[in-house]
Design an enzyme around this catalytic site. Structure first.
Site, PDB file in Angstrom:
ATOM      1  N   SER A 227       0.680  -1.128  -0.010  1.00 40.21           N
ATOM      2  CA  SER A 227      -0.049  -0.192  -0.130  1.00 40.21           C
ATOM      3  C   SER A 227       0.904   1.393   0.061  1.00 40.21           C
ATOM      4  CB  SER A 227      -0.886   0.227   1.191  1.00 40.21           C
ATOM      5  OG  SER A 227      -0.043   0.424   2.233  1.00 40.21           O
ATOM      6  N   ASP A 228       0.337   2.379  -0.705  1.00 44.58           N
ATOM      7  CA  ASP A 228       1.017   3.534  -0.415  1.00 44.58           C
ATOM      8  C   ASP A 228       0.744   3.726   1.301  1.00 44.58           C
ATOM      9  OD1 ASP A 228       2.476   6.105  -0.236  1.00 44.58           O
ATOM     10  OD2 ASP A 228       1.092   7.085  -1.843  1.00 44.58           O
ATOM     11  N   TRP A 229       1.861   4.696   1.735  1.00 45.22           N
ATOM     12  CA  TRP A 229       1.937   4.811   3.119  1.00 45.22           C
ATOM     13  C   TRP A 229       0.380   5.558   3.785  1.00 45.22           C
ATOM     14  CZ3 TRP A 229       5.247   2.138   1.107  1.00 45.22           C
ATOM     15  CH2 TRP A 229       6.334   1.596   2.210  1.00 45.22           C
TER      16      TRP A 229
END
Ligand code: BGC
Length: 739
Positions: A227-229
């Site tokens: 996932s993106d952060w």
């Protein structure tokens, strides 16, 4: 995968779930034989934080080489160069204990106001795909993984964690997913990072169609989806959709939700296993990478590489009366705060702590004859100082010199990850300064530093020479001096169109959307595709860039076979200096049955450095698949049959040669159903035969002229099922349908 499956054989369900989320901000958990891994930004330098951690570029990181950010790097149009940068980045990552470097960013620059434009390559998917693939290959060749981001359609920063990119299937496939597909297939990144946004209403992190059906099913991705952060909204939905690793760790909250969903039968165990196996497989790759014996990076060699690369990324936009290159003996007035305090990278998660920093003014002085360079700050970017006094000093210095070099651009606080710009203007005080300088010094060169596209018409009206340095990394100052003095003959090309006005831009009416929805109303017509179809003037076209020499194109040929197109052209250096040319190949489909931009970039290639008078035959291969469009009737890629125009040139608007090839298209048979029209059915041999029997005797009158109109054209759009309203029996029609 077999090895990692064995590794997980004795791993408890709890631990398998735990593998799917980070231990902290930058690391994964060590579970059994699976070691903890380090992931960090990326993309144009390693941002390895030793102390406090964040994803906003706030806390310090260890020193690392800051190469030109993607906005600059893309202007090289040179995958071999990008591959070398990738290798250097990988070596630094390895030395700093990083297993996965979070890049490249390959989102399409849909609108010049996009806040992260500096971190993305281009408005064009072919250019983006080729450069992104080279970046991944370079980094991974030294045993460090890449993370292809931000997957997908993350084209603005406004409301980026909620906003839905509402896109029709053709632009989604042909513009926004194309580079991702190319890179996944050809460079096989270890990881893909799913973006924050939604696509057509569905969070990417929950999007099974994108993360599983398309990414793994169609493209054969066999790595890990991270996932993106902070992109995960609902971990259970994400794991079910195909997400393997949630970053950063959330202290076990998501793990507990996954365990509860398994217990309740709301999530299948195989989804958890898939995610755990992906983490274990990534750990296997990283373990091999750690053992690969990547040589320790040489800081000075990397700084020198950064300078070489930056030199190849500079675009000479304008050069009236050959004002450039500068002659070392002439006296120079260097003006503008950016000459002293360079702007060379963007803000946010990609912010690098450079190992060294070239100051343009010092580098210019180093190449000029001693005592010939004077400097005036001219303006400040923080409103400090006496603006009038600064300007007057600059005008005085400019008047006293033989040539003025004025640095103009955007300050770090004017563009960054996390927000979009609202205009594309150069600050007014800088333009006023330029006007005053030019009034006393007609020999003025403007040097531009910026991450996003700027409106340049006012600069073109004033400055006879313009050098676009974009953002050029820690050695950009040296590279600017190299190009100004002709140590490097510029060969960079614009990777984005510079429009005349913001109001001309394709997404002007739909950016950044409203109420968390962005309608991609311009469809396929992104970047030059838009200006070309509208036949609008631009300030500088996509692909534009001058040289200190001239090139002639001759003997263009194009052939087509089952593997695609093969285009050749001879390029001759007809000027007086050695230089390299970037040859661009665009195709058109004049008789297309679907909407098409007038021309689309299909390939490009840099010549080698050609001495004056030398020629080189350049070959550009266009894979057949790249000619295809996304056919929404059958939900697949289709190569149309027919004549294809092949346009070869030095920019999208400087086409030097054109030829044509015939391409044999793919068979497309659209099933005939009740909803098919009479016209569609008559065009299909099987259905036409069945209709013929049904309407025996009618066809002659249908195709003939009645009352001066073509009857067939009038009735062709009637859906078959509606014929029942005109007395045709539903049973009889069934013989015409496919099922
Ligand atoms: C950015 C990513 C970055 C991540 C980690 C996010 O805010 O969108 O590009 O890799 O943070 O810093």
């Amino acid at each position: 995968m077999a090895e990692s499956t064995n590794r997980l054989a004795n791993v408890s369900r709890t631990d398998r779930i735990a593998l799917g989320s980070g231990a902290d901000f930058w690391t994964t958990k060590a579970v059994g034989a699976v070691p903890s891994l380090v992931l960090t930004d990326g993309p144009h330098g390693v941002r390895r934080q030793a102390g406090a951690t964040d994803h906003l570029g706030l806390a310090e990181s260890l020193p690392a080489t800051c190469f030109p950010p993607a906005v600059g790097l893309a202007q090289s149009w040179d995958p071999d160069l990008v591959r070398r940068v990738g290798r250097a980045l990988g070596a630094e990552a390895r030395a700093l204990g990083v297993d996965v470097l979070l890049g490249p960013g390959v989102n399409i620059k849909r609108d010049p106001r996009g806040g992260r434009s500096f971190e993305y390559f281009s408005e064009d998917p072919t250019l983006t795909g080729a450069l992104g693939a080279a970046w991944v290959e370079g980094v991974q060749s030294v045993g460090v993984g890449a993370s292809l981001k931000h997957f997908a359609a993350n084209n603005c920063e406004t409301d980026r964690m909620r906003s839905s990119s509402d896109i029709d299937p053709r632009p989604l496939r042909e513009i926004y997913l194309r580079a991702f597909a190319h890179i996944v297939r050809t460079a096989r990144p270890w990881t893909v990072m799913c973006s924050y946004n939604r696509i057509n209403g569905v969070y990417v992190a929950h999007n099974r169609w994108l993360l599983t059906d398309v990414l793994r099913g169609e493209w054969g991705f066999d790595g890990l989806v991270v996932s993106d952060w902070g992109a995960v909204v609902d971990r259970v939905a994400s794991v079910a959709a195909g997400l393997d690793l949630q970053m950063p760790g959330d202290g076990g909250r998501g793990d507990a939700q996954v365990a509860a969903a398994l217990a309740a039968g709301a999530l299948v165990e195989s989804a958890v296993d898939r995610a755990a196996e992906a983490v274990a497989a990534l750990a296997d790759k990283a373990t091999r990478g750690r053992a690969q014996g990547t040589p320790a990076p040489d800081e000075q060699a990397h700084h020198a590489l950064a300078r070489e690369v930056a030199g190849l990324c500079m675009v000479l936009l304008r050069n009236e009366n050959d004002l450039l290159p500068l002659t070392p003996g002439r006296s120079l007035a260097v003006i503008g705060e950016f000459a002293e305090a360079p702007r060379y990278q963007g803000g946010g998660s990609s912010h690098v702590n450079p190992t060294a920093l070239d100051i343009p003014l010092a580098e210019i002085r180093a190449l000029a004859a001693p005592g010939t360079v004077d400097y005036a700050r001219g303006f400040t970017t923080d409103d400090s100082g006496d603006a009038r006094a600064l300007r007057e000093e600059a005008v005085r210095v400019a008047a006293a010199a033989e040539v003025a070099v004025v640095f103009l651009g955007l300050a770090a606080n004017q563009e960054s990850e996390g927000f979009d710009r609202t205009d594309i203007e150069i600050p007014a005080d800088q333009l006023d300064l330029l006007a005053e300088v030019v009034r006393v010094q007609p020999n003025t060169v403007a040097v531009l530093v910026h991450g996003g596209v700027l409106r340049l018409t006012p600069v073109v009206e004033l400055a006879p020479a313009i050098l676009d340095a974009a953002l050029s990394g820690q050695a950009g100052g040296g590279a600017i001096a190299d190009v100004l003095f002709g140590v490097v003959n510029p060969s960079g090309r614009l990777a984005e169109t510079v429009p005349v006005r913001l109001a001309d831009t394709p997404a002007y009416l739909d950016f950044p959307g409203e109420h968390s929805h962005v309608r991609y109303g311009e469809g396929l017509y992104v970047g030059y595709r838009w200006y070309d179809v509208r036949e609008w003037e631009v300030c500088f076209p996509f692909g534009h860039g001058l040289s200190y020499t001239e090139f002639a194109y001759s003997d263009a040929t194009a052939t087509a076979d089952e593997s695609g197109l093969r285009v050749t052209v001879t390029v001759t250096n007809t000027g007086a200096r050695a230089g390299r040319e970037i040859v661009q190949v665009y195709t058109s489909v004049p008789d297309s049955t679907v909407a098409r931009p007038p021309r689309e970039l299909r390939g490009f290639r840099a010549t080698s450095e050609l001495a004056p008078g030398d020629s080189e035959q350049v070959t550009v291969e266009v894979p057949r698949a790249d000619l295809a469009y996304w056919d929404t009737r059958v939900d697949r890629w289709v190569v149309e049959d027919g004549r294809y125009g092949v346009h070869i040139g030095a920019s999208s608007r400087d086409l030097r040669a054109a030829t044509e090839v015939r391409v044999t298209g793919d068979e497309v048979r659209v099933p005939i159903t009740a909803r098919s029209t009479l016209g569609e059915a008559l065009a299909d041999p099987k259905a036409a035969a069945a209709l013929g029997e049904l309407f025996e005797g009618m066809s002659a009158s249908m195709s003939g002229d009645a009352l001066g109109v073509d009857m067939m054209r009038m009735i062709a759009s009637i859906p078959l099922e509606r014929l029942t309203g005109f007395g045709v029996s539903p049973d009889a029609l069934r013989a015409v349908y496919d099922d």
